[in-house]
Design an enzyme around this catalytic site. Structure first.
Site, PDB file in Angstrom:
ATOM      1  CD  GLU A 133      -8.727   3.467  -2.517  1.00 57.47           C
ATOM      2  OE1 GLU A 133      -7.976   3.956  -1.579  1.00 57.47           O
ATOM      3  OE2 GLU A 133      -9.838   2.996  -2.342  1.00 57.47           O
TER       4      GLU A 133
ATOM      5  CG  HIS B 121      -5.113   8.472   7.653  1.00 61.15           C
ATOM      6  ND1 HIS B 121      -6.063   9.761   7.601  1.00 61.15           N
ATOM      7  CD2 HIS B 121      -4.655   8.349   6.432  1.00 61.15           C
ATOM      8  CE1 HIS B 121      -6.001   9.966   6.233  1.00 61.15           C
ATOM      9  NE2 HIS B 121      -5.103   9.232   5.558  1.00 61.15           N
TER      10      HIS B 121
ATOM     11  CD  GLN C  98      -4.240   4.846  -0.260  1.00 59.60           C
ATOM     12  OE1 GLN C  98      -4.701   5.815   0.079  1.00 59.60           O
ATOM     13  NE2 GLN C  98      -3.671   4.459  -1.128  1.00 59.60           N
ATOM     14  CG  PHE C  99      -4.626   4.705   6.086  1.00 61.05           C
ATOM     15  CD1 PHE C  99      -3.561   4.855   6.878  1.00 61.05           C
ATOM     16  CD2 PHE C  99      -4.500   5.314   4.702  1.00 61.05           C
ATOM     17  CE1 PHE C  99      -2.522   5.294   6.704  1.00 61.05           C
ATOM     18  CE2 PHE C  99      -3.249   5.846   4.542  1.00 61.05           C
ATOM     19  CZ  PHE C  99      -2.348   5.841   5.364  1.00 61.05           C
ATOM     20  CB  ALA C 100      -7.786  -0.369   9.218  1.00 59.77           C
TER      21      ALA C 100
ATOM     22  CD  GLU D 114     -12.009   2.855  -0.077  1.00 59.60           C
ATOM     23  OE1 GLU D 114     -13.149   3.622  -0.246  1.00 59.60           O
ATOM     24  OE2 GLU D 114     -11.105   3.557  -0.171  1.00 59.60           O
TER      25      GLU D 114
ATOM     26  CG  LEU E 219     -10.180   6.551  -4.194  1.00 55.54           C
ATOM     27  CD1 LEU E 219      -9.848   8.080  -4.370  1.00 55.54           C
ATOM     28  CD2 LEU E 219     -10.893   6.543  -3.001  1.00 55.54           C
TER      29      LEU E 219
ATOM     30  N   PRO F 203     -16.432   2.070   3.930  1.00 54.00           N
ATOM     31  CG  PRO F 203     -15.664   3.565   2.439  1.00 54.00           C
ATOM     32  CD  PRO F 203     -15.344   2.996   3.626  1.00 54.00           C
TER      33      PRO F 203
HETATM   34  C1  LIG Z   1     -12.567   6.313   1.719  1.00 50.08           C
HETATM   35  C2  LIG Z   1     -11.194   6.729   1.593  1.00 50.08           C
HETATM   36  N1  LIG Z   1     -10.368   5.814   0.797  1.00 50.08           N
HETATM   37  C3  LIG Z   1      -9.177   6.158   0.531  1.00 50.08           C
HETATM   38  C4  LIG Z   1      -8.566   7.264   1.260  1.00 50.08           C
HETATM   39  C5  LIG Z   1      -6.925   7.386   0.957  1.00 50.08           C
HETATM   40  N2  LIG Z   1      -6.654   8.594   0.068  1.00 50.08           N
HETATM   41  C6  LIG Z   1      -6.696   9.926   0.427  1.00 50.08           C
HETATM   42  S1  LIG Z   1      -6.415  10.850  -0.803  1.00 50.08           S
HETATM   43  C7  LIG Z   1      -6.589   9.840  -1.942  1.00 50.08           C
HETATM   44  C8  LIG Z   1      -6.860  10.035  -3.435  1.00 50.08           C
HETATM   45  C9  LIG Z   1      -7.848  11.083  -3.932  1.00 50.08           C
HETATM   46  O1  LIG Z   1      -7.864  11.372  -5.176  1.00 50.08           O
HETATM   47  P1  LIG Z   1      -8.738  12.564  -5.800  1.00 50.08           P
HETATM   48  O2  LIG Z   1     -10.317  12.263  -5.136  1.00 50.08           O
HETATM   49  O3  LIG Z   1      -8.620  12.608  -7.197  1.00 50.08           O
HETATM   50  O4  LIG Z   1      -8.735  13.563  -4.847  1.00 50.08           O
HETATM   51  P2  LIG Z   1      -7.353  14.600  -4.786  1.00 50.08           P
HETATM   52  O5  LIG Z   1      -6.497  14.011  -3.730  1.00 50.08           O
HETATM   53  O6  LIG Z   1      -6.607  14.558  -6.440  1.00 50.08           O
HETATM   54  O7  LIG Z   1      -7.698  15.980  -4.609  1.00 50.08           O
HETATM   55  C10 LIG Z   1      -6.940   8.582  -1.332  1.00 50.08           C
HETATM   56  C11 LIG Z   1      -7.081   6.956  -1.877  1.00 50.08           C
HETATM   57  C12 LIG Z   1      -9.480   8.121   1.681  1.00 50.08           C
HETATM   58  N3  LIG Z   1      -8.790   9.314   2.194  1.00 50.08           N
HETATM   59  N4  LIG Z   1     -10.674   7.832   2.184  1.00 50.08           N
END
Ligand SMILES: Cc1ncc(C[n+]2csc(CCOP(=O)(O)OP(=O)(O)O)c2C)c(N)n1
Lengths: 354, 339
Positions: B42, B142, B95-97, B73, B71, B102
């Site tokens: 990601e 995180h 992105q973070f452990a 995992e 997005l 998932p």
């Molecule tokens: C399971 C998981 N993977 C990665 C992340 C890191 N992360 C936080 S926000 C984000 C993007 C999310 O995009 P979207 O679902 O379109 O929502 P938006 O932030 O645009 O509202 C990511 C990859 C996370 N919080 N949870």
């Protein structure tokens, strides 16, 4: 795509207009949400709020949908959905506390079924199905509403939840806020699908695509979905087509991944301005009555900020609170360790002070 | 006792860099050396990762070799498994452990057992990088340290560097390892330390601990973000006349048991430091190994300095209570000395 108001505020679907009181209430809630977002930036820069994900420009997507719920319904918000949570009634002070990284932001009011903002993505979707089913089993007409982003809709949990909800006829309303970006990844790189509402087809449930910057349209389609769910008609997926004009979080630098051209045009679709123009044109609001409203909202916020400021900082041993109903022997030992270590500061768990 | 050193030839040129720059350098070298290497995850492409570990790599090596995924995992790891089966070298970033969870089904059901379940017909030369740990005030989930879950999964290796040079050398070893390797990077260390890092294809072998400071009185075993914490405590103890041997494990699986046992046999005292929760952590495994193999040398109980049995607190005001600091390690040192 369902639309009620054009970007210039003119009415394109007279038949979808909610009653005047509802329109004014939607405006009030959008203004409250925007005020939080705008003050949030200032407070962040002053060091009085932690890193938080802004949602300015997405008020119609959050407020119009959450406004279709009652306090008996469930709300499963992501970190982006401060506006939705405020609309259902999450107190501003608690919300500020949450984004201040204070445990006081984790105490959800007893008269609300709103969950703390979900940080891991998509995990809330199957949970909403469970809450919805539980309501039906218990004979209520209550529904569950869950939010997700366009990026989140790539996760397995999203698809499993839609399938479960359809198969089990759960009274669930799934809001998929398509705001164009998942951090740096544009929707076109996230998926080859161009109409995310059609993902519902694969699970045999209705999918609706709505102008996510049009609060009257989001309210209309969500109310329909909520009523269908209450009446035993099962789940709906609603894609709100909107845009994240702001950075991903207040600490993000979007210039690394998107150009001004990507974002051009979205200010002209601003949801707050759109409804405002309509209300003024329709004679439902005057500049004077709006000024009163804004003053009231600002005063409400400052009072809430003062309340949030009055919340004490957590004490060291508090990090061990609320792990189990009864602390394990290990946790008791660990609490004693923390208390001994921090004794010189005279700190104590707030629970013990109470 | 002499410190074990790397088997790599002594490099001739160095460059001063942070840990995140050293990781970027290793990835760049791996991409240039072997066109089966692919990096994905990601936000790793255009943006260069949320911590910029992959900054500039897509521009340099192309969108086919360094790319953003949707997005998800489970699919990131599952797709990587398929790529590895079919002859590529996948390097995935989670992105973070704390967002590995998932993907746990892919990891536990498949990643760790492919070699075993195909009698080595297939193997997975996959690397999964994941920033982990606390100390920088991140939001909920995180700052997790889930290394014990992976260490408990047969068939995967677990590497956690604590210095820029080690990060580079271990990452290049991980990429060239025939088996799946989890590579945890302490967020706190990404930019807080700088040192001279050998240029070129520099390797540090997987499975060899590093002796950070030598001492005769106490052995402190740690890894990743806790090494600098232990090091500070050791420096203070040295000043007070107590010799502390700090061992940076570098690799949890395979673990360099010999270095631990040799040291504990000399000092007779062992402290293990980690920021993971206390119960059933990897530190307990280390304590068990010492109890099994060096109990006759022990002059004091083994002490674990750890996080607590609660979720890592995202509450800025009290985050530091959870994460072990030099004072907590110093207290443990006094405790074993006074026993
Ligand atoms: C399971 C998981 N993977 C990665 C992340 C890191 N992360 C936080 S926000 C984000 C993007 C999310 O995009 P979207 O679902 O379109 O929502 P938006 O932030 O645009 O509202 C990511 C990859 C996370 N919080 N949870």
């Amino acid at each position: 795509m369902v639309q009620c108001l054009a970007p210039d505020g003119s009415v394109v679907r007279e038949d979808l207009l909610p009653d005047p009181g509802t329109r004014l209430e939607l405006y009030r809630q959008m203004r409250r949400a925007r005020h939080f977002d705008e003050r949030g930036w200032v407070l962040y820069r002053q060091g009085r709020l932690g890193v938080f994900p802004p949602f300015g420009g997405m008020e119609a997507s959050q407020v119009g949908t959450a406004a279709a719920l009652t306090k008996n319904d469930w709300l499963f918000p992501t970190y982006r959905d401060t506006g939705a949570a405020l609309t259902l009634g999450l107190p501003i002070a608690r919300t500020l506390a949450y984004w201040r990284t204070s445990p006081h932001g984790w105490h959800m009011p007893a008269d609300l079924k709103v969950l703390p903002f979900y940080i891991p993505i998509a995990t809330q979707y199957p949970q909403a199905v469970g809450a919805a089913l539980a309501e039906r089993r218990q004979g209520t007409r209550n529904v569950a509403m869950a939010f997700i982003g366009d990026g989140g809709s790539s996760e397995g949990d999203f698809h499993e939840a839609l399938n479960f909800a359809g198969a089990l006829n759960a009274p669930c309303v799934f809001i998929l806020q398509n705001n164009g970006w998942a951090i740096s990844v544009p929707t076109r790189a996230q998926t080859r699908a161009t109409d995310l509402s059609r993902r519902a087809d694969g699970y045999g449930i209705p999918g609706v695509r709505v102008d996510g910057n049009d609060a009257l349209a989001t309210y209309h389609v969500t109310r329909e979905a909520v009523e269908r769910a209450r009446d035993g008609g099962g789940p709906t997926l609603i894609e709100t087509v909107t845009y994240r004009v702001k950075p991903h979080t207040v600490a993000d630098d979007p210039s690394r991944y998107r150009s001004e051209a990507d974002t051009a045009g979205w200010d002209a679709k601003d949801p707050v301005t759109r409804l405002r123009t309509h209300l003024l044109n329709a004679g439902l609001m005057t500049e004077a009555s709006e000024a009163d409203l804004l003053a009231e909202i600002a005063a409400e916020f400052e009072a809430a900020l003062a309340e949030a400021d009055s919340y004490p900082e957590p004490t060291p041993a508090e990090i061990l609170d609320h792990v189990f109903a009864e602390p394990t022997p290990q946790l008791k030992k660990q609490r004693a360790e923390i208390l001994a270590e921090h004794a010189q500061n005279g700190t104590q768990s707030s629970k013990e002070q109470a | 006792m002499t410190a074990p050193t790397t088997h790599a030839p002594q490099p001739t040129t160095h460059k001063n860099m942070t840990m995140v720059a050293a990781i970027n350098d290793a990835l760049d070298i791996a991409l240039a050396a072997d066109d089966t290497v692919h990096i994905f995850g990601e936000d790793v492409g255009v943006m260069g990762g949320v911590f910029r570990a992959t900054d500039g790599l897509q521009a340099k090596h192309g969108q086919e070799r360094v790319f953003d995924t949707p997005l998800a995992e489970a699919a990131i790891v599952g797709m990587g498994i398929g790529m590895g089966l079919a002859g590529l070298k996948p390097i995935a970033e989670i992105q973070f452990a704390g967002f590995l969870y998932p993907a746990l089904d892919q990891i536990l059901s498949h990643l760790g057992r492919y070699r075993h379940r195909t009698r080595s017909r297939y193997h997975l030369p996959m690397v999964i990088r994941a920033p982990y740990g606390g100390g920088v005030h991140t939001p909920e989930q995180h700052a997790d340290s889930p290394e014990a879950i992976l260490a408990h999964t047969p068939g995967v290796k677990v590497v956690i560097p604590s210095t820029p040079a080690d990060a580079k050398g271990l990452l290049l070893s991980a990429i060239n390892d025939p088996d799946p390797v989890f590579f945890f990077e302490a967020i706190k260390l990404y930019r807080s330390i700088k040192e001279d890092v050998p240029t070129g294809d520099y390797r540090v072998p997987i499975g060899k601990a590093r002796i950070v400071t030598q001492g005769d009185d106490v052995t402190v075993i740690c890894y990743g973000g806790m090494v600098e914490v232990a090091h500070k405590a050791a420096a203070a103890a040295h000043a007070a006349g107590i010799g502390v041997e700090v061992i940076d494990l570098r690799t949890l699986v395979p673990m360099d048991t010999d270095t631990i046992i040799t040291s504990v046999a000399k000092t007779g005292r062992a402290i293990i430091v980690t920021e993971a929760p206390r119960t059933a952590g990897f530190h307990s495994e280390i304590a068990a190994i010492i109890a099994e193999e060096a109990i006759e040398h022990l002059r004091a109980p083994i002490i674990r300095v750890t996080g607590f049995d609660a979720p890592y607190p995202p509450f800025t005001a009290v985050e530091d209570v959870y994460r072990p600091n030099p004072l907590r390690v110093a207290k443990a040192i006094r405790q074993v000395m006074d026993y």
